[in-house]
Design an enzyme around this catalytic site. Sequence first.
Site, PDB file in Angstrom:
ATOM      1  N   CYS A   1      -3.756   2.688  -5.124  1.00  0.00           N
ATOM      2  CA  CYS A   1      -3.227   3.559  -4.071  1.00  0.00           C
ATOM      3  C   CYS A   1      -2.079   4.437  -4.571  1.00  0.00           C
ATOM      4  O   CYS A   1      -2.000   5.633  -4.260  1.00  0.00           O
ATOM      5  CB  CYS A   1      -2.779   2.737  -2.864  1.00  0.00           C
TER       6      CYS A   1
ATOM      7  N   ASP B   1      -4.279   9.122   2.941  1.00  0.00           N
ATOM      8  CA  ASP B   1      -4.313   7.674   2.762  1.00  0.00           C
ATOM      9  C   ASP B   1      -5.611   7.309   2.052  1.00  0.00           C
ATOM     10  O   ASP B   1      -6.702   7.592   2.557  1.00  0.00           O
ATOM     11  CB  ASP B   1      -4.226   6.974   4.122  1.00  0.00           C
TER      12      ASP B   1
ATOM     13  N   HIS C   1       0.833  -1.206   0.000  1.00  0.00           N
ATOM     14  CA  HIS C   1       0.000   0.000   0.000  1.00  0.00           C
ATOM     15  C   HIS C   1       0.863   1.250   0.000  1.00  0.00           C
ATOM     16  O   HIS C   1       1.889   1.323   0.681  1.00  0.00           O
ATOM     17  CB  HIS C   1      -0.916   0.026   1.229  1.00  0.00           C
TER      18      HIS C   1
END
Length: 246
Positions: free
Chosen positions: A168, A120, A103
Amino acid sequence: MAKSNPDEKILSYNDVVLRRSDLDILSGPYFLNDRIIEFYFSHLSSCSEEILLIPPSITFWMMNCPAESLKDFLDPLHLPDKKVVIFPVNDNDDVSEAEGGSHWSLLAFERSMNTFYHHDSSRGGLSKRPAKRLYNAVKKFMSVSSSATDPVYKECTDSPHQVNGYDCGMYVLAIARIICSWYGSKDKDGHNMWFSAVKAQVTPSAVAAMRGEILGLIRGLMPKRNSSKMLVCMETILCSAALRLL
C-alpha cells in the site's frame, strides 16, 4: 562476519534520516514505514514549489491535533499558496503510537478543481474513514478567505488495487510521483487530470520495480564511506609492488 546494525544511520537527506533497517524494508516484501515515505516525498518535492508533499508525521498530527490549535500548526505550511497538496493517510487512530496502523492511502488536493481526491489501493476501502477525517480537519484551511467555498471530497473508485498485503505504501509513492509528473507537464486547464496515467502506469509489476528504484536512489545518495579505505588499500598495494621491484 559482524552482523550489521539495523539502527545504523546510512543517509541524512534534507530533514530525513534513514537507517539500515529501511533498506531491509525496501529489499523485502514489507510494509513501508514513515521514514521511507518521508524520504521519497522529500525527493519529489523538488519538482515544483507549487506542490506540497506532507510528511506522514505531519499528516498524523493534522488528524489528531485539537481544533483550537490546528490553525497555528498549519500556518507555516502555507497551504493556500499551493496548487497541489499531497497527504499520505494512515489508518492508525492511536495517538500514543506514532508509527502504528496497517494501511496507507493517498489524499491529494488540486486547487483548480477545489477537490480532494482519495486514492486507496485496498479493495475494501480501508482508509476511507481516516481520509475523510483528514479532509474534514484541513478543508477550511486551503484558502485564505473564510468565505471561500469548501473543497469537495471524491473517492477515486477506479484507482489501481494492490495484489498483496504489504504494498500500500508503494502505491502511495507511485501515485505521488505520477501526480508530480502530471503537474509538470499538464496544460494548466485543470481538467486533464492524472487519473488515466495512474491507471496505466501503477501496476503490480511497476510497483515491485519501484522498490528497486528507490533502493538505487538511496544507495546513490549514501556517503561513499568506503572510498577512502579503498584508496589507502590501493596505495599500500602499489607501494608493496614498488618495493618488490627494487
